[in-house]
Design an enzyme around this catalytic site. Structure first.
Site, PDB file in Angstrom:
ATOM      1  N   LYS A  74       4.692  -0.535  10.698  1.00 56.52           N
ATOM      2  CA  LYS A  74       4.596   0.782  10.096  1.00 56.52           C
ATOM      3  C   LYS A  74       4.275   1.844  11.153  1.00 56.52           C
ATOM      4  O   LYS A  74       4.837   2.927  11.172  1.00 56.52           O
ATOM      5  CB  LYS A  74       3.499   0.744   9.024  1.00 56.52           C
ATOM      6  CG  LYS A  74       3.776   1.600   7.824  1.00 56.52           C
ATOM      7  CD  LYS A  74       2.700   1.420   6.776  1.00 56.52           C
ATOM      8  CE  LYS A  74       2.990   0.267   5.829  1.00 56.52           C
ATOM      9  NZ  LYS A  74       1.963   0.115   4.789  1.00 56.52           N
ATOM     10  N   ARG A 113       5.791 -13.400   8.820  1.00 56.96           N
ATOM     11  CA  ARG A 113       6.484 -12.157   8.534  1.00 56.96           C
ATOM     12  C   ARG A 113       7.806 -12.142   9.281  1.00 56.96           C
ATOM     13  O   ARG A 113       8.016 -12.881  10.236  1.00 56.96           O
ATOM     14  CB  ARG A 113       5.626 -10.974   8.943  1.00 56.96           C
ATOM     15  CG  ARG A 113       5.499 -10.825  10.458  1.00 56.96           C
ATOM     16  CD  ARG A 113       4.580  -9.687  10.843  1.00 56.96           C
ATOM     17  NE  ARG A 113       4.770  -8.541   9.984  1.00 56.96           N
ATOM     18  CZ  ARG A 113       3.797  -7.693   9.646  1.00 56.96           C
ATOM     19  NH1 ARG A 113       2.593  -7.869  10.116  1.00 56.96           N
ATOM     20  NH2 ARG A 113       4.037  -6.663   8.878  1.00 56.96           N
ATOM     21  N   GLU A 168       0.870  -1.169   0.000  1.00 56.09           N
ATOM     22  CA  GLU A 168       0.000   0.000   0.000  1.00 56.09           C
ATOM     23  C   GLU A 168       0.910   1.223   0.000  1.00 56.09           C
ATOM     24  O   GLU A 168       1.864   1.280   0.784  1.00 56.09           O
ATOM     25  CB  GLU A 168      -0.870   0.012   1.263  1.00 56.09           C
ATOM     26  CG  GLU A 168      -1.897   1.132   1.225  1.00 56.09           C
ATOM     27  CD  GLU A 168      -2.653   1.307   2.536  1.00 56.09           C
ATOM     28  OE1 GLU A 168      -2.263   0.686   3.545  1.00 56.09           O
ATOM     29  OE2 GLU A 168      -3.613   2.095   2.553  1.00 56.09           O
TER      30      GLU A 168
END
Length: 780
Positions: free
Chosen positions: A282, A272, A45
RNA sequence: UGGCCCCUCGUUCAAUGGCAGGACUCCGGUUUUUGGAUCCGGCAAUGGAGGUUCGACUCCUCCGGGGCCAACCA
């Protein structure tokens, strides 16, 4: 579609499948699921910068594609939230992916390019009566959704007519309604145990300017709706994402099935990346930047690709690291040492060597003429790095050496300079310390007096005498001043996210993570090089000029990573010249010895669940397991009609059938309970051995069919009498004389190996007990 | 607490139901004009209890531990 497309990343000699994802891709090629096609995608994104965690995903997606002829990987922006997305992010992400060394087929993709198609799919869902417009407020929707332990309630708008939904949805698009006043939802199941499936929201109204579509849209699709369909539009075959999307897979499949996508892509999740002593979320990265703990997204201490790049880490090191850590489904936290190893390993091979002194200590060579100087030629690479090149290093009477390379009162094991000691100046001369000058007030050492041996030019003495220490140095007059920035891990603890309630992860930031040294001296040869060269400052570490702050007349170097420092370890100090964080805290790990495992009998909590079956020979546990599931009871009883031995059948049902369906339903099995029953019968009356039965069972699970048919088809009739087993045993032992010897020397674990070999040779048709007995006889 | 996922050396990744192996770390030694690199060697693991099986890291059950899900984020 077209296998002829060229793939810029194609690696023709791909390794064997090395993780479960590559294994699945390989299996899908064998089964021709997508016509042998492999198409992946990396779908960020554009609302932040890429970090090393993304690198893992990039390497995986581009890597998997590159390992197959014609394989491609798209770069697609998942840009469905105009509130947070910006072009600058999109641009930096593309730059970072390219920097890492990957290129994508054709144009950059954007989910926002599919908005029109997505809208058509949404209309289709409404027409199928699988989606509806819901007028509940945000808070009401939340309330109606229920909780993880309680089912939700249906929206009062759930049963609007298709016409009304169509009309409302069209008007949502036209901008007739206020933000947040209505959403489009999938009509699924408000009682689903999977929260995601409780009438998933598909579209929301947002009167926001989108960085690409501008003011064209008043409604924006949600991730769950967009992602699967974007994958389908791009004909993705393998949609790889991280573990937290596991629950979303159900809606992914639901939507693609609802709109009848042929050959739908499949989502596979992997763990991850987590790295010691850093954060990779983030949200937390943003706080570090916004609260000024770092200078920006490209601060050399940041785990962002921009930060790593500015720090001087190579793309190769990052890719090697991603290869090394593997891909699995286990939550993990990688030891930062592994990353550091990859960085050093790459830099060692490519970085030219120069000398730089971080904490200068003045040295006067008393017997070297003051008005003299000379140029020494020094190789740019050590003997074990196969690269050519050298540079000129000026030598003169006044030099600088590293402050901690001299000790007035050295401890045992220290073999650098000390009063009366002789050491080598790298590429130059042997010098002997004759005197120490101290500041009259503070007593600090301000200067060392030495003599040099003119015969030792180049660092070797003709009389063959050895010195243990070799020091780096620069000529005071010729060296150039520089600022050097030393970086250390940003956090003091291995897992900064693991914090007590109410605490802030920022309390763990390492206040010494940057140390600026402003009095450093570097050998002048660096002035001849373009900026951006990664050097090894000998004996210190790897350094690169800072891309932002370094100027030709005021050099600023970033330390990429220090060299391993065995002496620091021995002498009990960490690092060379800067304060270090405290030693690693023990990692949080599950308590290996459960304290209360004896407290509760295993079945106590489940006695009341399900039906208590009443068959002879079933243990309580067995009857509970089968009785807990009505489909399983039916299956079990079917099997009994073919072979009325509850005890034997139950074992197969529990240990093999349950294993085969692994959480699913017996109804999905391609064979019936009766088939299972007749298989058990064949074992009981010794028509086939149990191991043969296992093979038959596997075959049944794959293609269905009755046991007798499979035995007939695959020629599994029992032909192995004691004599032919004997033969197989002999040949097995004959082909593995080394193992036989090891066994005779006491390595009895090898018995399993021998049995396995014989079983393989007999196509699993031999009786394993006979095999074992014969093996034991032959080996004793 | 409902659902789902996960648990192998200190870390990480392996092992068609058949010899528990590799890498990093760590510890020795070799070598060295970088206390780097190299090379050689070593330490070190299947969370627990039952069950199935000739044989279980692998299949079944329970227990324990960890993670994800209740944004109109992705």
């Amino acid at each position: 579609m077209k296998g002829s497309k060229k793939n810029p990343n194609f690696k023709p000699h791909a390794a064997q499948p090395s993780d479960f994802i590559r294994a699945k891709v390989a299996a899908d090629i064998v089964s021709d699921k997508y016509g042998g096609r492999v198409t992946t995608r990396f779908p960020p994104e554009p609302n932040g910068y890429l970090h090393i965690g993304h690198a893992k995903s990039i390497c995986l997606n581009f890597g998997v594609a590159a390992e197959h002829q014609g394989g491609t990987c798209n770069l697609r922006f998942d840009d469905t939230n105009p509130a947070t997305e910006e072009v600058k992010y999109s641009e930096s992400i593309q730059k970072d992916v390219r920097w890492l060394g990957f290129d994508w087929e054709g144009k950059t993709r954007y989910a926002s390019d599919y908005f029109e198609q997505l809208y058509v799919y949404a209309v289709q869902l409404i027409e199928l009566s699988l989606a509806y417009v819901c007028d509940l407020s945000e808070a009401e929707i939340r309330e109606y959704r229920g909780t993880v332990t309680e089912p939700g309630r249906q929206s009062p708008h759930r049963n609007r007519s298709i016409e009304e939904n169509l009309d409302l949805f069209q008007r949502m698009r036209a901008g007739e309604f206020a933000d947040g006043s209505r959403v489009l939802r999938a009509k699924i199941d408000m009682a689903s145990p999977n929260m995601i499936m409780r009438d998933t929201i598909l579209y929301r109204i947002r009167r926001l300017h989108h960085y690409r579509t501008g003011d064209e849209w008043y409604i924006y699709p949600m991730y769950d709706f967009t992602h699967c369909l974007s994958d389908a539009i791009e004909k993705i075959t393998h949609s790889l994402c991280t573990l937290e999307f596991k629950d979303n897979r159900e809606i992914y499949d639901w939507i693609l099935r609802a709109v009848a996508i042929q050959n739908p892509p499949e989502q596979t999740e992997f763990a991850r990346l987590n790295l010691d002593y850093t954060v990779l979320s983030k949200r937390k990265l943003i706080r570090l930047v916004e609260e000024r703990h770092v200078s920006g997204w490209d601060d050399p201490r940041m785990p962002t690709l921009a930060g790593l790049r500015r720090r001087g880490v190579t793309p190769t090191a990052i890719r090697t690291f991603c290869d090394l850590i593997g891909v699995a489904r286990t939550d993990s936290r990688i030891d930062i040492a592994k990353f550091e190893y990859c960085i050093r390993d790459d830099l060692n091979m490519i970085a030219p060597r120069v000398m730089g002194v971080l904490h200068p200590l003045r040295v006067v060579i008393e017997n070297y003429p003051a008005d003299s100087q000379e140029i020494l030629e020094a190789p740019s690479y050590p003997h074990d790095v196969p690269k050519e090149g050298s540079r000129d290093v000026p030598f003169s009477r006044i030099l600088y050496i590293e402050r901690d390379d001299f000790l007035e009162d050295p401890p045992p094991g220290y073999f650098r300079l000390a009063p009366g000691r002789e050491v080598r100046l790298r590429y130059a001369y042997f010098i002997t310390c004759t005197d120490v000058k101290k500041h009259p007030d503070s007593g600090d050492i301000v200067e060392i007096r030495c003599t040099y041996d003119p015969e030792s030019r180049g660092g070797r003495s003709p009389d063959g005498r050895k010195v243990k220490g070799t020091l780096h140095w620069v000529s005071a007059e010729h060296s150039v001043p520089a600022e050097v920035r030393l970086y250390d891990r940003l956090f003091n603890v291995p897992d900064p996210e693991d914090i007590p309630d109410g605490a802030d992860f920022l309390t763990h930031v390492n206040s010494h993570s940057i140390v600026r040294l402003t009095n450093c001296r570097i050998e002048p040869s660096v002035l001849n090089d373009p900026p951006g060269i990664r050097y090894q400052f000998e004996r210190l570490g790897y350094f690169v000029t800072d891309s932002v702050d370094s100027k030709a007349d005021s050099l600023v170097f970033n330390r990429i990573i220090p060299l391993r420092d065995t002496w620091a370890k021995i002498s009990g100090k960490r690092g060379r010249s800067e304060p270090r964080v405290e030693e690693s805290m023990p990692k949080k790990k599950a308590d290996k010895v459960p304290k209360h495992y004896l407290d509760q009998p295993p079945t106590s909590q489940h006695e009341s669940a399900g039906v208590q079956l009443n068959y002879n020979g079933l243990s309580q546990e067995e009857s509970r397991i089968i009785g807990g599931n009505t489909a399983l009871i039916a299956f079990f009883e079917d099997a009994l009609t073919a072979h009325d031995d509850p005890a034997a059948v139950a074992k197969w049902v529990i240990n093999d059938v349950l294993g085969e369906i692994s959480g699913g339903s017996v109804d999905s099995l391609p064979f019936s309970g009766v088939d299972l029953g007749s298989l058990v019968a064949l074992v009981s009356n010794k028509t086939i051995s149990r191991s043969t039965a296992k093979s038959v069972f596997s075959a049944m699970a794959v293609g269905g069919g009755s046991p007798s048919e499979i035995i007939e088809r695959d020629g599994l009739t029992e032909t192995f009498d004691a004599q032919s087993i004997e033969k197989a045993v002999k040949s097995t032992l004959a082909t593995h004389p080394d193992k036989v010897n090891e066994y005779k020397r006491g390595r009895h674990g090898l018995m399993g190996f021998f049995v396995g070999q014989v079983m393989r040779e007999t196509g699993s048709r031999a009786d394993p007990e006979t095999v074992k007995r014969l093996l034991r006889d032959s080996l004793s």
